[in-house]
Scaffold this motif. Structure first.
Motif, PDB file in Angstrom:
ATOM      1  N   UNK A 467       0.823  -1.218   0.000  1.00  0.00           N
ATOM      2  CA  UNK A 467       0.000   0.000   0.000  1.00  0.00           C
ATOM      3  C   UNK A 467       0.857   1.269   0.000  1.00  0.00           C
ATOM      4  N   UNK A 468       0.619   2.148  -0.987  1.00  0.00           N
ATOM      5  CA  UNK A 468       1.341   3.408  -1.083  1.00  0.00           C
ATOM      6  C   UNK A 468       2.796   3.263  -1.435  1.00  0.00           C
ATOM      7  N   UNK A 469       3.225   2.070  -1.849  1.00  0.00           N
ATOM      8  CA  UNK A 469       4.632   1.805  -2.093  1.00  0.00           C
ATOM      9  C   UNK A 469       4.806   1.143  -3.451  1.00  0.00           C
ATOM     10  N   UNK A 470       5.913   1.467  -4.135  1.00  0.00           N
ATOM     11  CA  UNK A 470       6.173   0.873  -5.440  1.00  0.00           C
ATOM     12  C   UNK A 470       7.645   0.934  -5.789  1.00  0.00           C
ATOM     13  N   UNK A 471       8.118  -0.104  -6.467  1.00  0.00           N
ATOM     14  CA  UNK A 471       9.467  -0.109  -7.021  1.00  0.00           C
ATOM     15  C   UNK A 471       9.396   0.553  -8.388  1.00  0.00           C
ATOM     16  N   UNK A 472      10.192   1.586  -8.607  1.00  0.00           N
ATOM     17  CA  UNK A 472      10.193   2.320  -9.868  1.00  0.00           C
ATOM     18  C   UNK A 472      11.345   1.823 -10.724  1.00  0.00           C
ATOM     19  N   UNK A 473      11.039   1.483 -11.978  1.00  0.00           N
ATOM     20  CA  UNK A 473      12.052   1.038 -12.930  1.00  0.00           C
ATOM     21  C   UNK A 473      12.103   2.061 -14.055  1.00  0.00           C
ATOM     22  N   UNK A 474      13.139   2.876 -14.071  1.00  0.00           N
ATOM     23  CA  UNK A 474      13.335   3.983 -15.007  1.00  0.00           C
ATOM     24  C   UNK A 474      12.318   5.093 -14.752  1.00  0.00           C
ATOM     25  N   UNK A 475      12.654   6.288 -15.213  1.00  0.00           N
ATOM     26  CA  UNK A 475      11.861   7.466 -14.843  1.00  0.00           C
ATOM     27  C   UNK A 475      11.396   8.289 -16.026  1.00  0.00           C
ATOM     28  N   UNK A 476      11.617   7.794 -17.274  1.00  0.00           N
ATOM     29  CA  UNK A 476      11.203   8.562 -18.432  1.00  0.00           C
ATOM     30  C   UNK A 476      12.034   9.822 -18.600  1.00  0.00           C
ATOM     31  N   UNK A 477      11.719  10.632 -19.609  1.00  0.00           N
ATOM     32  CA  UNK A 477      12.507  11.834 -19.873  1.00  0.00           C
ATOM     33  C   UNK A 477      12.034  13.074 -19.125  1.00  0.00           C
TER      34      UNK A 477
END
Length: 702
Positions: A467-477
């Motif tokens: 909940x409210x948490x996520x692993x981010x893979x790359x961030x875009x431009x």
């Protein structure tokens, strides 16, 4: 990029004196400290200007400038005031410390790009640049002070004019400031002489005067928006205010009075009631009651009418310029209006005090920060509403469609019955958008496992981690696009951020992830290709005190419902070059295998053919969903893709990109392998969800 006047050109063969306007393109920190009126010597190249621009050339500068003269005393004082406000605002949170100088003196050097984007989409972009509203606040405060000191009317007008001139110098004379300054001076002259002023005539004279002496304003959208907004306030706002605040008498029926003295013959025509007499009193027939329909208080009517009139007036210019409508702008402007004047006055006061008494300036910016914080909060709320901005055809076709819409809407709104039907339909549509639609299709969908964000030409993914948490893979431009995606998903904690490789379309949105979020650690590729970009990322992380990790193949983490395993690259392996520019960096991408209870996905970064085939030789990989490598470029290995056994392919790609992504050959290959294809340029954000023990893919919509 800054305007300048070119006075001397020196080449190896000759020296020529000129006096022409140019636009300077330069780079380096030394330029940020320069002030108007300084003379410089630079080395550079002259290029043809953009067609239609009223400058003689573009000056492309190489290296730092050599300063020949200091700024004038007036400009140095103005620079000191601006610098003092920036320093005092440093005590505020990052988003507020950037907006306050922009709101007060037009200094956007520290502006948070996310705040700037929110203001633009909410119809509040005029707040991060000085406009007539700021000048009016300063002039009003000057008049109030001079009245408090008992100055005569002419002296009060002179004091207001001096205050406006000083403010214009500090804020620098942008088109909106010039227009407002001339109108303010005209009003001050009218006030000092005691003669009535005509606002529309003053506006017309101001526009003609400015275009005569600064002809490039004739093609400035900013100037057109400023003039249109002012005209709307002068012409439409008073009528709308009066209509909203007026009261009127309504009679349900005509009044009929029958007097007892009337002869029976005459009274008989009115029926039996005509003969009714009781104790010599007049008998009154049924009489309609006078009713007064009260409307809005005048102050509230004016608060509604002014932003509405301004928004209606600028809408044709916005359609011509950007091809969109902003329905939420009127409400947003209405909500922020009480905060603009306090923020402007406190901020300008802090700017004046800062060079002499920095501690007092910091005390002044604290309440100003609260006002600015309210503006930021309203903007953030507004852009998160459905249909805060509505796409509309741009250019002349959009203008024609808008005119047709108005031509149809005006007759409908002028008739009471049709107006009631229109308001009912609009209310039903509003309920459907704000209530029914979120209930029927919330975002992200319930049970989401992964979201591929629509970040344009680049990659940005979020893997569920609780909940409210996520692993981010790359961030875009783009930091703005990435932050908005994370906001939509509801992620405010990022235990792990994975940057597959240091290309701008994968790491450019990094500040958007950091915005108001905790980031536990950042995983980067162990192959240090792209040394310049990698070093910049490392410096950014070190400044924020965020650990930077590398991980060998086989490293595994468990976050909520998701298990992540690193598959590549191997730190012991040398760089793997390819056929294109940047192929070595692409082939160094961190490859992640994500497993959930109901299936798995392969996040393959920008791997190209060589790295795909090498990975195929090293370990067998199976995955239900494939994040298509390198945005679907033509550098794909058929053997690698077919070995995965995937059933769906997700492609993160920007609409109408210049790279030809996704390639037709790649789309054909995926179709031949039987994969369902989902693209962010066609479907917007994509979510992998769990449905009845299986995985499904849901799109948010374009």
């Amino acid at each position: 990029m800054t305007p300048a006047t070119l006075t001397t050109i020196q080449t190896p063969n000759n020296r020529q004196s000129v006096n022409v306007p140019v636009t300077v393109f330069a780079n380096g920190r030394s330029w940020s400290a320069l002030l108007p009126s300084q003379r410089l010597e630079v080395t550079g190249r002259l290029a043809k200007p953009t067609p239609g621009d009223l400058v003689a050339a573009l000056l492309l500068v190489r290296g730092p400038p050599r300063v020949l003269t200091p700024p004038s005393d007036l400009q140095e004082a103005a620079g000191t005031v601006r610098s003092g406000l920036r320093t005092a605002a440093g005590a505020l949170p990052p988003d507020q410390r950037g907006l306050l100088p922009g709101l007060v003196v037009g200094d956007v050097s520290h502006m948070d790009p996310q705040v700037s984007a929110d203001l633009k989409e909410a119809g509040l972009s005029h707040l991060n640049a000085v406009s007539g509203a700021n000048l009016a606040v300063v002039a009003g405060a000057a008049l109030a002070l001079s009245r408090l000191f008992g100055l005569s009317l002419p002296l009060r007008a002179c004091f207001a004019a001096i205050a406006m001139l000083a403010f214009a110098v500090v804020a620098r004379p942008s088109p909106s400031v010039l227009r407002a300054l001339l109108m303010g001076l005209a009003a001050a002259i009218a006030l000092g002489t005691g003669r009535a002023k005509d606002g529309l005539a003053a506006l017309s004279a101001t526009v003609l005067f400015l275009v005569l002496f600064v002809p490039e304003l004739a093609r400035s959208y900013g100037f057109a928006l400023s003039v249109a907004a002012t005209a709307g306030i002068l012409i439409l706002a008073p009528r709308w205010r009066d209509k909203l605040s007026a009261t009127r008498d309504q009679n349900n029926a005509p009044e009929t009075v029958v007097h007892p003295q009337t002869s029976p013959q005459k009274a008989g025509h009115c029926g039996d009631q005509g003969h009714a007499e009781r104790d010599g009193l007049d008998q009154v027939a049924p009489q309609a009651q006078n009713t007064r329909r009260a409307k809005l208080p005048r102050w509230m009517a004016e608060a509604v009418a002014v932003p509405a009139a301004a928004q209606v007036a600028v809408t044709p210019v916005l359609v011509l310029m950007s091809g969109q409508l902003t329905p939420i702008a009127v409400i947003a402007n209405l909500l922020v209006a009480p905060a603009v004047a306090p923020a402007t006055l406190l901020g300008f006061g802090a700017a004046l005090v800062a060079p002499l008494w920095p501690d007092a300036a910091r005390l002044l910016v604290v309440p100003a920060g609260y006002a600015v914080g309210w503006i930021i909060m309203v903007a953030r709320w507004a852009v998160n509403l459905p249909f805060a901005t509505v796409p509309w055809p741009g250019g002349l076709p959009g203008l024609g469609l808008l005119a047709l819409t108005v031509a149809i809407a005006v007759p409908i709104l002028r008739r009471r019955a049709w107006r009631a039907l229109a308001m009912t339909a609009a209310g039903a549509a509003l309920v459907a958008v704000l209530v029914v639609r979120p209930i029927a299709g919330p975002w992200p969908p319930k049970g989401w496992l992964m979201v591929m964000c629509d970040v344009g030409q680049g990659d940005g993914l979020v893997v569920a981690a609780g909940p409210g948490s996520g692993v981010v893979v790359d961030t875009g431009p783009d930091p703005v696009a990435m932050d908005r995606c994370l906001r939509r998903v509801g992620v405010d904690d990022v235990p792990l951020l994975i940057l597959t490789h240091p290309h701008a379309d994968h790491v450019g949105g990094l500040p958007g992830v950091f915005r108001n979020r905790r980031v536990g650690a950042v995983l980067v590729s162990p192959q240090r290709t792209g040394a310049g970009s990698a070093a910049h990322i490392s410096a950014n992380l070190a400044q924020r005190r965020i650990p930077e990790w590398t991980a060998p193949p086989g490293t595994r983490w468990r976050f909520g419902p998701s298990e992540l395993t690193v598959l590549a690259p191997d730190p012991a392996q040398s760089e793997m070059n390819g056929h294109g520019e940047g192929s070595a960096i692409n082939n160094s991408s961190v490859v992640i295998h994500v497993r959930w209870r109901v299936g798995s996905a392969l996040l393959s970064g920008d791997l190209e053919t060589e790295a795909q085939e090498d990975l195929l030789r090293q370990i067998p990989i199976r995955a239900d969903i494939l994040k298509t490598p390198h945005h679907g470029s033509n550098r794909q290995s058929p053997a690698f893709l077919s070995s995965l056994g995937a059933r769906a392919a997700l492609i993160s790609v920007g609409a109408d990109n210049d790279y030809g992504h996704p390639a037709l050959s790649t789309l054909s290959l995926l179709h031949r392998l039987g994969l369902d294809i989902y693209r962010t340029d066609q479907a917007g954000d994509l979510a992998v969800v769990e449905r009845e023990g299986r995985m499904a893919i849901v799109s948010r919509g374009p």
